[in-house]
Scaffold this active site. Structure first.
Site, mmCIF file in Angstrom:
data_model
loop_
_atom_site.group_PDB
_atom_site.id
_atom_site.type_symbol
_atom_site.label_atom_id
_atom_site.label_comp_id
_atom_site.label_asym_id
_atom_site.label_seq_id
_atom_site.Cartn_x
_atom_site.Cartn_y
_atom_site.Cartn_z
ATOM 1 N N ASP A 20 0.865 -1.186 0.000
ATOM 2 C CA ASP A 20 0.000 0.000 0.000
ATOM 3 C C ASP A 20 0.898 1.232 0.000
ATOM 4 O O ASP A 20 2.015 1.174 -0.516
ATOM 5 C CB ASP A 20 -0.948 -0.030 1.201
ATOM 6 C CG ASP A 20 -2.271 0.684 0.921
ATOM 7 O OD1 ASP A 20 -2.225 1.878 0.595
ATOM 8 O OD2 ASP A 20 -3.342 0.058 1.015
ATOM 9 N N HIS A 62 2.271 2.053 -3.140
ATOM 10 C CA HIS A 62 1.362 3.027 -3.746
ATOM 11 C C HIS A 62 1.880 4.450 -3.653
ATOM 12 O O HIS A 62 1.126 5.395 -3.827
ATOM 13 C CB HIS A 62 -0.027 2.937 -3.099
ATOM 14 C CG HIS A 62 -0.730 1.640 -3.353
ATOM 15 N ND1 HIS A 62 -1.982 1.361 -2.855
ATOM 16 C CD2 HIS A 62 -0.346 0.534 -4.047
ATOM 17 C CE1 HIS A 62 -2.334 0.141 -3.236
ATOM 18 N NE2 HIS A 62 -1.366 -0.381 -3.953
#
Length: 408
Positions: free
Chosen positions: A234, A257
């Site tokens: 993430d 991310h």
């Protein structure tokens, strides 16, 4: 700011001492910090019965060591020798009587493999709570999160999950040299803290591990993150509401991310994010580079005075992105626009390769257009050609050298 400088110096002194003097051996046969360190008020977890075998539950023994340190009238050092120590949910709670507690980890703290053992922990594995003048140095955190991720992917009824190491209401905090592996959820959370240094931290999880943010910061001020390498599933670093004066330098991110401000506009009453900088960062194959993200719904929040400078991209899908129309599955915000006001965001000396033809995406709010967006010296390519960009509801300027089909 003086307190931040002071704690940087403090960490340097600790690490130099450990390197120069080496280690000694306690009567329990375990390595100990060098003599003279911490005024000899050293509390070894093995003294309280902790077992470095990775199988015996040492939770209560660690809590006893913490209580001994926290109730001491002198600054105290908790020492964790080499080995693997099984810990269930552990709340290291203050306030403490003395003005400083140091936690030196030479071993590995291991979470239970059965994720249900942390099901009633309130979302925490290791929690430091209401403590001032805390330093956590070295060692590994192994949350063994793979079974929990499998549960999440299967669609079964799973527990909420646990963050590996959380700091709530901690002022004057130093986190140095920790390696966090395979957290169930976020690896390190800094919440409602002031004057924080995070340095030389490594965070590792597979790129498909869900919600494993590397470092999450919210409701905090004067936070410095330096020399950190993050590979996760993430956000490498996520920045939540009420974060002010956050400075990030020498960050390596990917997979992951990217570095994200948001998601914001989760609530109407938000305090905003301001005075954030990211310098000297490298992104490797991440889904995003620098991202600002808000829900497409009403909010009183804002994002302002943001600087991204001296950034290198290697095959990043969205090197620069502002997304103010975040509304997954069109639930909770259909037909709305974001109330977050974004202004004075500067991108300076950003270069490298994009994995997609559109390297820059500015999708701002129709009701609150982005203001004061600046692009300076941008060189982003796709297949060795200048990448493209797109702009919606944005007012900004460009300067310097641009190898980019700019929409501004």
């Amino acid at each position: 700011m003086a307190s931040v400088i002071g704690y940087t110096f403090f960490v340097i002194i600790i690490m130099m001492t450990l390197l120069l003097l080496g280690t000694t051996t306690t009567s329990h046969g375990a390595a100990a910090p060098p003599y003279g360190y911490g005024n000899n008020n050293i509390i070894n977890v093995i003294k309280f019965g902790a077992k470095p075998d990775g199988k015996t539950d040492s939770t209560e023994q660690f809590k006893m060591a913490w209580n001994s340190a926290c109730t001491s009238i002198r600054p105290a050092t908790i020492y964790v020798p080499k080995g693997r120590y099984l810990l269930k949910y552990t709340n290291f709670r203050g306030p403490c009587k003395n003005n400083k507690v140091t936690f030196i980890i030479n071993g590995t703290l291991v979470a239970p493999y059965d994720y249900n053992e942390l099901a009633n922990s309130g979302g925490f594995w290791i929690l430091f709570n209401h403590v001032d003048n805390l330093t956590v140095i070295g060692g590994n955190l192994d949350a063994q999160g793979s079974a929990f991720w499998d549960c999440r992917r299967s669609g079964k009824n799973c527990p909420v999950g646990a963050r590996s190491m959380t700091f709530n209401w901690v002022n004057n905090l130093v986190i140095s040299g920790i390696t966090s592996i395979n957290s169930q959820l976020s690896h390190i959370v800094i919440n409602t803290c002031n004057n924080v240094i995070v340095k030389n931290v490594r965070i590792i999880a597979p790129d498909q591990s869900p919600n494993t943010d590397g470092i999450h910061v919210e409701h905090s001020k004067w936070v410095n993150i330096t020399g950190t390498t993050i590979r996760t599933g993430d956000d490498c670093i996520s920045i939540g509401d009420a974060t002010f004066n956050l400075f990030m330098d020498q960050i390596k991110c990917g997979p992951g991310h990217g570095v994200s401000i948001g998601s914001l506009a989760k609530e109407m009453e938000e305090e905003g994010v301001a005075n954030v900088s990211l310098r000297n960062a490298i992104f490797y194959g991440s889904d995003n580079g620098m991202r600002i993200k808000s829900w497409a719904r009403a909010s009183k929040g804002f994002v302002r005075n943001i600087l991204f400078q001296d950034i290198t991209m290697f095959n990043v899908q969205n090197p620069i992105i502002i997304d103010q129309n975040y509304c997954p599955n069109n639930q909770g915000c259909p037909g709305q626009t974001s109330g977050i006001e974004i202004s004075e965001v500067t991108y300076k000396n950003i270069h490298g390769s994009s994995a997609t033809s559109e390297a820059v995406t500015f999708d701002c709010s129709a009701s609150n257009p982005c203001q004061g967006i600046k692009l300076h010296d941008i060189n982003l390519t796709y297949n060795n050609k200048a990448a493209t960009s797109s702009c919606n509801n944005i007012r900004g300027t460009t300067s310097g050298t641009l190898v980019l089909q700019s929409c501004l």
